[in-house]
Design an enzyme around this catalytic site. Sequence first.
Site, PDB file in Angstrom:
ATOM      1  N   GLY A  29       0.838  -1.188   0.000  1.00  0.00           N
ATOM      2  CA  GLY A  29       0.000   0.000   0.000  1.00  0.00           C
ATOM      3  C   GLY A  29       0.871   1.235   0.000  1.00  0.00           C
ATOM      4  CE1 TYR A  30       3.627   2.975  -3.973  1.00  0.00           C
ATOM      5  CE2 TYR A  30       1.741   1.531  -4.283  1.00  0.00           C
ATOM      6  CZ  TYR A  30       3.043   1.872  -4.566  1.00  0.00           C
ATOM      7  OH  TYR A  30       3.780   1.094  -5.421  1.00  0.00           O
ATOM      8  CG  LEU A  31       2.423   4.764   4.364  1.00  0.00           C
ATOM      9  CD1 LEU A  31       3.746   4.602   5.074  1.00  0.00           C
ATOM     10  CD2 LEU A  31       1.263   4.759   5.343  1.00  0.00           C
ATOM     11  CD  GLU A  83      -1.887   7.843  -1.323  1.00  0.00           C
ATOM     12  OE1 GLU A  83      -1.821   7.175  -2.374  1.00  0.00           O
ATOM     13  OE2 GLU A  83      -1.287   8.915  -1.174  1.00  0.00           O
ATOM     14  CG  ASN A 145       3.381  -1.786  -8.515  1.00  0.00           C
ATOM     15  OD1 ASN A 145       2.794  -2.774  -8.102  1.00  0.00           O
ATOM     16  ND2 ASN A 145       4.321  -1.871  -9.442  1.00  0.00           N
TER      17      ASN A 145
END
Length: 157
Positions: A29-31, A83, A145
């Site tokens: 996942g992306y912070l 996110e 990604n």
Amino acid sequence: MSIEIERKFLVKNLNFKTESFEKKYIKQGYLNSDKNRAVRVRIADDKAFLTIKGKSNLEGTTRFEWEKEIDVKEAENLFILCEPGIIEKHRYLVSYESLTFEVDEFNGDNKGLIIAEVELTSENQKIEKPNWLGKEVTGDVKYYNSNISKFPFKNWI
């Protein structure tokens, strides 16, 4: 500071699976997925990592990358802060002509998308392409990604 040099390709068939020497399950996942930087948390099987990537050069081949192994429990907790759009995929490692290709077969909302990446020692390094490698998509942000997490493959058609 570390610099990542890589090229990306679509994959046109599943022949890479029989050539693979390793397979792992990845959840990430992306912070932060700003166009100038991406901050990612990833669990790959039984290990976890926090990674920061900078903006790519014009060709899309080179960018800053910093990665640190973290505790799996910490990574699981960080997913709460990510996110929307967690990515799940299986990564296959394939050796070909002294290079290692990382082939990601995406699951969930990105099922059907398969992308291969190869890390290089220089931007001008020549590579031999295996027969399962398709169109090059290096530098096409659509295939990053961090972008796939926001705009999943299922919505491309």
